[in-house]
Design a protein around this motif. Structure first.
Motif, short mmCIF file in Angstrom:
data_model
loop_
_atom_site.label_atom_id
_atom_site.label_comp_id
_atom_site.label_asym_id
_atom_site.label_seq_id
_atom_site.Cartn_x
_atom_site.Cartn_y
_atom_site.Cartn_z
N PRO A 80 41.38 19.93 87.72
CA PRO A 80 42.83 20.05 87.83
C PRO A 80 43.31 21.41 87.35
N ASP A 81 44.24 21.97 88.08
CA ASP A 81 44.81 23.27 87.69
C ASP A 81 45.89 22.99 86.66
N ARG A 82 45.65 23.28 85.43
CA ARG A 82 46.54 22.84 84.35
C ARG A 82 47.61 23.85 84.01
N LEU A 83 48.22 24.39 84.86
CA LEU A 83 49.47 25.16 84.67
C LEU A 83 49.29 26.63 84.58
N GLY A 84 48.89 27.54 84.53
CA GLY A 84 48.82 28.93 84.45
C GLY A 84 50.13 29.59 84.13
N ALA A 85 50.19 30.85 84.22
CA ALA A 85 51.40 31.57 83.85
C ALA A 85 52.56 31.25 84.77
N SER A 86 52.28 30.99 86.02
CA SER A 86 53.33 30.52 86.92
C SER A 86 52.74 29.40 87.77
N THR A 87 53.55 28.45 88.14
CA THR A 87 53.08 27.25 88.80
C THR A 87 53.71 27.15 90.18
N SER A 122 58.61 23.58 89.00
CA SER A 122 57.59 24.61 88.82
C SER A 122 57.93 25.51 87.65
N ALA A 123 59.21 25.89 87.53
CA ALA A 123 59.63 26.73 86.40
C ALA A 123 59.45 26.00 85.08
N ASP A 124 59.79 24.72 85.06
CA ASP A 124 59.60 23.90 83.85
C ASP A 124 58.15 23.93 83.42
N LEU A 125 57.23 23.66 84.34
CA LEU A 125 55.81 23.60 84.00
C LEU A 125 55.26 24.96 83.59
N ALA A 126 55.71 26.00 84.28
CA ALA A 126 55.23 27.34 83.94
C ALA A 126 55.63 27.73 82.53
N VAL A 127 56.88 27.47 82.18
CA VAL A 127 57.35 27.85 80.85
C VAL A 127 56.76 26.93 79.78
N ALA A 128 56.48 25.68 80.13
CA ALA A 128 55.81 24.79 79.18
C ALA A 128 54.44 25.33 78.80
N GLU A 171 53.62 28.67 79.04
CA GLU A 171 53.81 29.96 78.38
C GLU A 171 54.40 29.82 76.98
N GLN A 172 55.39 28.92 76.86
CA GLN A 172 56.18 28.80 75.62
C GLN A 172 56.35 27.31 75.29
N PRO A 173 55.28 26.64 74.86
CA PRO A 173 55.38 25.19 74.64
C PRO A 173 56.41 24.80 73.60
N GLY A 174 56.80 25.71 72.75
CA GLY A 174 57.79 25.39 71.74
C GLY A 174 59.22 25.39 72.25
N CYS A 175 59.44 25.86 73.47
CA CYS A 175 60.80 25.93 74.00
C CYS A 175 61.36 24.56 74.32
#
Length: 245
Positions: A49-56, A85-91, A93-97
């Protein structure tokens, strides 16, 4: 930063007055901050599974999730995939957001009706047709912002105009432009790019895990309390609709 062309006629960080009816201040509850996260499409047989990278890219969003949530909320599926996609990408990159797709979607609804302002249609590639442009920021109705992009994004060589489904002002896009669809270009007219830039901008203010932090982040996007209230109401509604309430 952006000029709103939908419900709230206001410009971020330029001091324009809002046309939103103030009314009651909507509460920002747990569903606003933590709507059920998007689901990734299953991995191909024998693949990891592709688990999210810098952009999704939006193709990684599960088709069933997208269809179900689009039907429940009325958000066009193409736009919903961009927000998810933006939600997952930022999750990643920045899981604390802790930003939620429904907050990004609420902003997209208010800014441009999810890319449908003034009869525009969001195409399969994520571009509104015709392109969405805000009024000239010439100092008459809104604050004056002289041209910063030589008309490249907004077609105006004298004044700036807000651009695209999330209504970025060109000068702000120079700082926050993102490549959400991973095509090698950052374009404020393209909804995947604009949604990812929006999410990153909101998270730049800090975590969004409490009501106070959430409101502060949305206020940073548009310095009008009525706008924050409008986004809160819309984000709450989307979360409730997703949950079947």
């Amino acid at each position: 930063m952006r000029l709103l062309v939908g419900v709230a006629a206001a410009a971020l960080a330029v001091g324009a007055a809002s046309a939103v009816h103030l009314g009651r201040t909507p509460s920002v509850d747990a569903s606003t901050m933590h709507a059920v996260a998007p689901t990734l499409a299953p991995a191909p047989p024998g693949g990891e599974p592709d688990r999210l990278g810098a952009s999704t890219p939006t193709s990684r969003i599960d088709d069933g999730w997208a269809a179900e949530v689009a039907a429940a909320t009325g958000i066009p599926e193409r736009a919903l995939r961009a927000y998810a996609s933006a939600d997952l990408a930022v999750a990643a990159e920045q899981p604390g957001c802790e930003i939620g797709w429904n907050t990004i979607a609420a902003i997209g609804a208010i800014e441009s009706g999810h890319g449908t302002h003034a009869g525009a249609v969001l195409d399969a590639d994520g571009y509104p047709r015709p392109a969405i442009r805000g009024p000239s920021l010439d100092g008459r109705e809104f604050a004056a912002i002289a041209d910063t992009d030589s008309g490249v994004w907004d077609g105006d060589h004298e004044w700036d105009r807000a651009v695209g489904p999330m209504q970025f002002i060109p000068d702000t896009w120079q700082t926050w432009g993102a490549d959400g669809n991973t095509d090698g270009a950052a374009d404020p007219n393209q909804i995947d790019d604009a949604a990812l830039a929006t999410a990153r901008y909101l998270c730049h203010s800090g975590p969004m895990s409490t009501a106070e932090e959430w409101r502060a982040a949305v206020y940073s996007y548009n310095h009008v309390e009525a706008y924050v209230n409008e986004v809160a109401g819309m984000a709450n509604a989307y979360a409730s609709q997703q949950a079947g309430e």
